[in-house]
Design a protein around this motif. Structure first.
Motif, PDB file in Angstrom:
ATOM      1  N   ILE A 119      90.149  59.007   4.300  1.00 12.21           N
ATOM      2  CA  ILE A 119      91.383  58.776   5.243  1.00 12.21           C
ATOM      3  C   ILE A 119      92.971  59.063   4.081  1.00 12.21           C
ATOM      4  O   ILE A 119      93.480  59.638   4.240  1.00 12.21           O
ATOM      5  N   GLU A 120      92.633  58.739   2.561  1.00 14.33           N
ATOM      6  CA  GLU A 120      93.095  58.230   1.874  1.00 14.33           C
ATOM      7  C   GLU A 120      92.930  59.656   1.161  1.00 14.33           C
ATOM      8  O   GLU A 120      94.457  60.091   0.815  1.00 14.33           O
ATOM      9  N   SER A 121      92.106  59.850   0.719  1.00 15.62           N
ATOM     10  CA  SER A 121      92.190  61.623  -0.423  1.00 15.62           C
ATOM     11  C   SER A 121      92.595  62.373   0.744  1.00 15.62           C
ATOM     12  O   SER A 121      93.616  63.270   0.466  1.00 15.62           O
ATOM     13  N   GLN A 122      93.246  62.660   2.601  1.00 14.18           N
ATOM     14  CA  GLN A 122      93.194  63.652   3.273  1.00 14.18           C
ATOM     15  C   GLN A 122      94.740  63.214   3.696  1.00 14.18           C
ATOM     16  O   GLN A 122      96.000  64.623   3.605  1.00 14.18           O
ATOM     17  N   SER A 123      94.951  61.925   3.243  1.00 10.98           N
ATOM     18  CA  SER A 123      96.304  61.595   2.725  1.00 10.98           C
ATOM     19  C   SER A 123      97.346  61.709   1.486  1.00 10.98           C
ATOM     20  O   SER A 123      98.260  62.073   2.155  1.00 10.98           O
ATOM     21  N   ARG A 124      96.247  61.534   0.745  1.00  9.69           N
ATOM     22  CA  ARG A 124      97.056  61.973  -0.779  1.00  9.69           C
ATOM     23  C   ARG A 124      97.538  63.642  -0.346  1.00  9.69           C
ATOM     24  O   ARG A 124      98.483  63.960  -0.817  1.00  9.69           O
ATOM     25  N   ARG A 125      96.666  64.038   0.200  1.00 12.17           N
ATOM     26  CA  ARG A 125      96.980  65.989   0.533  1.00 12.17           C
ATOM     27  C   ARG A 125      97.985  66.135   0.539  1.00 12.17           C
ATOM     28  O   ARG A 125      98.816  66.945   0.514  1.00 12.17           O
ATOM     29  N   LEU A 152     101.096  64.136   1.621  1.00 13.32           N
ATOM     30  CA  LEU A 152     101.906  63.943   0.314  1.00 13.32           C
ATOM     31  C   LEU A 152     102.025  64.766  -0.478  1.00 13.32           C
ATOM     32  O   LEU A 152     103.476  64.497  -0.903  1.00 13.32           O
ATOM     33  N   GLU A 153     101.222  64.923  -1.166  1.00 13.47           N
ATOM     34  CA  GLU A 153     101.193  66.218  -2.598  1.00 13.47           C
ATOM     35  C   GLU A 153     102.031  67.756  -2.021  1.00 13.47           C
ATOM     36  O   GLU A 153     102.653  68.082  -2.262  1.00 13.47           O
ATOM     37  N   ARG A 154     101.638  67.690  -0.653  1.00 12.66           N
ATOM     38  CA  ARG A 154     102.060  68.872  -0.595  1.00 12.66           C
ATOM     39  C   ARG A 154     103.835  68.460  -0.124  1.00 12.66           C
ATOM     40  O   ARG A 154     104.888  69.557   0.010  1.00 12.66           O
ATOM     41  N   GLY A 189      99.105  55.919  -5.516  1.00 12.46           N
ATOM     42  CA  GLY A 189      98.707  55.269  -4.394  1.00 12.46           C
ATOM     43  C   GLY A 189      99.561  55.843  -3.532  1.00 12.46           C
ATOM     44  O   GLY A 189     100.261  56.494  -3.365  1.00 12.46           O
ATOM     45  N   VAL A 190      98.825  56.183  -2.312  1.00 12.80           N
ATOM     46  CA  VAL A 190      99.139  56.254  -1.188  1.00 12.80           C
ATOM     47  C   VAL A 190      99.962  54.820   0.061  1.00 12.80           C
ATOM     48  O   VAL A 190     100.635  55.266   0.579  1.00 12.80           O
ATOM     49  N   GLU A 191      99.694  54.254  -0.449  1.00 10.96           N
ATOM     50  CA  GLU A 191     100.107  52.767   0.664  1.00 10.96           C
ATOM     51  C   GLU A 191     102.348  52.929  -0.287  1.00 10.96           C
ATOM     52  O   GLU A 191     102.118  53.137  -0.957  1.00 10.96           O
ATOM     53  N   GLY A 192     102.741  52.269   1.425  1.00  8.70           N
ATOM     54  CA  GLY A 192     104.699  51.988   0.603  1.00  8.70           C
ATOM     55  C   GLY A 192     104.941  53.138   0.603  1.00  8.70           C
ATOM     56  O   GLY A 192     106.701  53.133   0.276  1.00  8.70           O
ATOM     57  N   VAL A 193     104.867  54.310   1.489  1.00  6.03           N
ATOM     58  CA  VAL A 193     105.408  55.697   1.631  1.00  6.03           C
ATOM     59  C   VAL A 193     105.441  55.464   2.734  1.00  6.03           C
ATOM     60  O   VAL A 193     105.264  55.423   4.460  1.00  6.03           O
TER      61      VAL A 193
END
Length: 353
Positions: A287-293, A295-297, A305-309
């Protein structure tokens, strides 16, 4: 205008796809062929027998064996011809009666007058016969012409597709046939054997599926040398597997029947705690890797990290501290007025790291 008998013959011919009289003719011709064959065999057998056994003896002491044999041959040929004439006459007389009776009682329509006008054959089902006053309009003629042109185009396209498919099938089959079976064999030497094996691997990389000894042990029949003359119905590569599977079905049913009583008392194996935690960890990582992808897009910095977004934007730490100061000031003012307000603890602050 055709007579009733001619209309009946035309209808029966269209229904049987052959004239009714041809059946009787075939029967008579077959009987005549058998008759001629029997008569020839009888004549040949009598001519091969000695004249003395047939009762041909010398009429006087001066008559020799040759003259006796000649007299016997003439009488046998004359008798065979007379016998054949009698038998042919009997066949013609009796089978003419058969022909008349069959055409009047079997290969015919009911005797009601005009019955053939009410008969509709199977290939006439759904056929619309145009009326005499129906005229072909130019629009209808143009539509029929366009339909003919499109049909010819479709036929040409299907014929071309068929040729391409045949070429492709020939190429695919060539991958299963070693070149040694398509060409004349050469002298067997060590280097020639290695060259042959390398050539087979290059030109027919899948030949082992049908020509390897292991494949033949399993019952897979190799493709014939002449691919063009191969008949699909002669190739049964999975006969052994199918036969073996069919013979094992009763044993499998017996094992299943013996296992059914144990299913009610036997619990299914459950996963261990370590395996559950490992799966949860893998799920969080995914889930974290997919969320990172994602957000980077959207152009969001994900190095921390991806928290706090929130809605694709990260909340900065100074903004969080300013909000905490405002909230603390409001709580302090309410406390000076006599109200007790619970202070914000360290654990209640937003995690901005």
């Amino acid at each position: 205008m055709a007579s009733a008998k001619q209309s009946e013959n035309l209808l029966l011919t269209e229904h049987f796809t052959w004239p009714p009289i041809s059946l009787i003719d075939d029967i008579i011709n077959t009987v005549n062929d058998s008759l001629y064959s029997c008569n020839d065999s009888l004549e040949t057998g009598m001519l091969s027998a000695p004249p003395a056994q047939l009762g041909f003896l010398p009429q006087n002491p001066e008559e020799g064996e040759e003259r006796v044999a000649e007299r016997a041959r003439l009488e046998i040929e004359e008798g065979a011809q007379k016998l054949e004439t009698l038998m042919v006459d009997a066949v013609d007389r009796n089978f003419d009666r058969l022909e008349i009776w069959t055409l009047r009682n079997v290969l015919c329509l009911p005797k009601e007058e005009g019955f053939e006008g009410w008969v509709r054959l199977g290939h006439y089902e759904g056929l619309k016969i145009p009326t005499a006053e129906n005229e072909l309009t130019p629009e209808a003629l143009y539509a029929l012409r366009r339909k003919l042109v499109e049909t010819e185009k479709l036929h040409a396209a299907l014929a071309a597709e068929k040729k391409r498919n045949e070429v492709q099938i020939a190429r695919l089959r060539a991958l299963l046939v070693p070149p040694t079976q398509r060409q004349a064999p050469r002298a067997s030497t060590a280097s020639a054997a290695e060259e042959k094996e390398n050539t087979e691997r290059e030109t027919a990389p899948f030949a082992f599926l049908t020509h390897h000894p292991a494949a033949q042990t399993l019952g897979v029949q190799p493709l014939p040398a002449s691919i063009s003359s191969a008949k699909p119905e002669t190739r049964t590569p999975l006969t052994t597997h199918t036969t073996f599977t069919t013979t094992q079905l009763p044993h499998l049913r017996q094992l299943l029947a013996s296992l059914k009583p144990h299913l009610a008392s036997t619990a299914l194996p459950s996963g261990k705690a370590g395996e559950t935690e490992e799966r949860a960890k893998e799920r969080r990582s995914y889930i974290e890797s997919q969320s990172r992808r994602v957000l980077e897009r959207r152009g969001v910095d994900t190095r921390d990290g991806v928290e706090g977004v929130i809605d694709g934007n990260r909340v900065r730490g100074d903004e969080v501290r300013a909000l905490e100061g405002v909230v603390g000031g409001l709580k302090g003012g309410e406390k000076g007025k006599g109200g007790e307000v619970e202070e914000v603890g360290e654990g209640d602050r937003m995690d901005v790291d």
